[in-house]
Scaffold this active site. Structure first.
Site, PDB file in Angstrom:
ATOM      1  N   LYS A   1      24.502   5.430 -14.893  1.00  0.00           N
ATOM      2  CA  LYS A   1      23.345   6.270 -15.216  1.00  0.00           C
ATOM      3  C   LYS A   1      23.787   7.614 -15.794  1.00  0.00           C
ATOM      4  O   LYS A   1      23.184   8.134 -16.745  1.00  0.00           O
ATOM      5  CB  LYS A   1      22.490   6.503 -13.963  1.00  0.00           C
ATOM      6  CG  LYS A   1      21.282   7.422 -14.188  1.00  0.00           C
ATOM      7  CD  LYS A   1      20.337   6.890 -15.264  1.00  0.00           C
ATOM      8  CE  LYS A   1      19.214   7.874 -15.599  1.00  0.00           C
ATOM      9  NZ  LYS A   1      18.210   8.001 -14.552  1.00  0.00           N
TER      10      LYS A   1
ATOM     11  N   LYS B   1      19.701  18.488 -14.353  1.00  0.00           N
ATOM     12  CA  LYS B   1      20.370  18.048 -13.123  1.00  0.00           C
ATOM     13  C   LYS B   1      21.330  16.907 -13.398  1.00  0.00           C
ATOM     14  O   LYS B   1      22.484  16.898 -12.937  1.00  0.00           O
ATOM     15  CB  LYS B   1      19.318  17.650 -12.088  1.00  0.00           C
ATOM     16  CG  LYS B   1      19.862  17.110 -10.783  1.00  0.00           C
ATOM     17  CD  LYS B   1      19.891  15.587 -10.727  1.00  0.00           C
ATOM     18  CE  LYS B   1      18.498  14.982 -10.823  1.00  0.00           C
ATOM     19  NZ  LYS B   1      18.548  13.507 -10.686  1.00  0.00           N
TER      20      LYS B   1
ATOM     21  N   SER C   1      18.270   9.159  -9.360  1.00  0.00           N
ATOM     22  CA  SER C   1      19.480   9.504 -10.129  1.00  0.00           C
ATOM     23  C   SER C   1      20.206  10.600  -9.363  1.00  0.00           C
ATOM     24  O   SER C   1      19.758  11.747  -9.320  1.00  0.00           O
ATOM     25  CB  SER C   1      19.108   9.984 -11.534  1.00  0.00           C
ATOM     26  OG  SER C   1      18.586   8.920 -12.286  1.00  0.00           O
TER      27      SER C   1
END
Length: 288
Positions: A166, A234, A91
């Site tokens: 995502k 993150k 990701s």
């Protein structure tokens, strides 16, 4: 099967994913920076894993890791065979995904960004949701491998699109965890029996995967990491930056990002992202 797969990154997600590929009959050569036990072949370097691989899968923590491992002097593209298929399942930022795709094309390597959702259990079960960016032709070439790893495998657009989807996924998940945490704290404050309350909520319009998968652990205050707060923090940084770049308002998402940041600041970064409950409890002055 004669397809040889290089798998880079045997973390919480990567190890069960690579193991499922071995059990599906693929010849998997894996590399991890730290020593791990693995059912397939362990390589001593990225070059050793990647050389002669038909498919290269990377599953790494963040954009700088992917840039270093894929684009570095001793990285994936330095050793990958022309025509190999690179599937980055980390990701990362959409911009990094596009950079990797461009560099791969220059090296004669096909590239897809294919981040996943479903957490550690989804990786173990091979039931991940996989959102894939890249060319339709390369997606079809990757489909047999991806279908070992996921139950929902969808091509969502050109390079970088998988990472954009995502980011949207992580936005929804963080917001939902926050609302479930608030609901549990609210119910507990009113002395409601939490388990039957969750059961009835899950059966109605409020039903969602977070209630199904995370509520029991939240009630028990068991936060063994399936997906760590550090990683979700993150990912929400990617969401906030990408929304700003596109001029998109995400008021609820911004609050979710702040709460996740608070969880990290309170020392919960290594816990499962459902430990966002601890932040809500602390704000409510109702510690466990």
């Amino acid at each position: 099967m004669t397809t040889r797969i290089a798998f880079i990154g045997l973390g919480i997600m990567g190890l069960p994913m690579a193991t499922n590929l071995v059990r599906a009959g693929y010849d998997v050569h894996a590399y991890n920076r730290s020593e791990r036990s693995f059912e397939g072949t362990l390589a001593g370097s990225i070059a050793e894993a990647v050389t002669d691989a038909d498919v290269i899968v990377t599953m790494l923590p963040d954009s700088p890791d992917v840039s270093a491992v894929v684009l570095g002097a001793d990285g994936v593209l330095a050793s990958a065979a022309e025509g190999a298929l690179l599937i980055d399942m980390s990701s990362i930022t959409p911009a990094t995904a596009r950079e990797v795709a461009a560099a791969a094309a220059d090296a004669g390597v096909r590239a897809l960004d294919a981040p996943v959702s479903g957490g550690e259990q989804g990786a173990i079960d091979g039931s991940l949701s996989i959102m894939v960016g890249g060319s339709a032709e390369d997606f079809e070439a990757a489909r047999p491998v991806l279908e070992v790893l996921g139950a929902t495998v969808v091509h969502v657009g050109p390079a970088g699109s998988g990472q954009t989807v995502k980011a949207a996924n992580q936005l929804i998940v963080a917001g939902t965890i926050g609302l479930v945490a608030e609901a549990l704290t609210f119910l507990d404050a009113h002395s409601v029996d939490l388990e039957p309350a969750v059961a009835v909520l899950a059966g109605g319009l409020a039903g969602n995967r977070i209630l199904d998968r995370k509520a029991a652990g939240m009630i028990a205050h068991s936060f063994d990491p399936g997906f760590r707060i550090d990683l979700h923090h993150k990912d929400l940084g990617i969401v906030v930056d990408s929304a700003r770049d596109a001029g998109v308002a995400i008021p609820l998402g911004a609050v979710a990002a702040q709460l996740m940041s608070a969880a990290r600041a309170q020392g919960h970064g290594s816990l499962d992202h459902s430990a966002l409950l601890l932040v809500i409890e602390s704000l409510s002055r109702r510690p466990a």
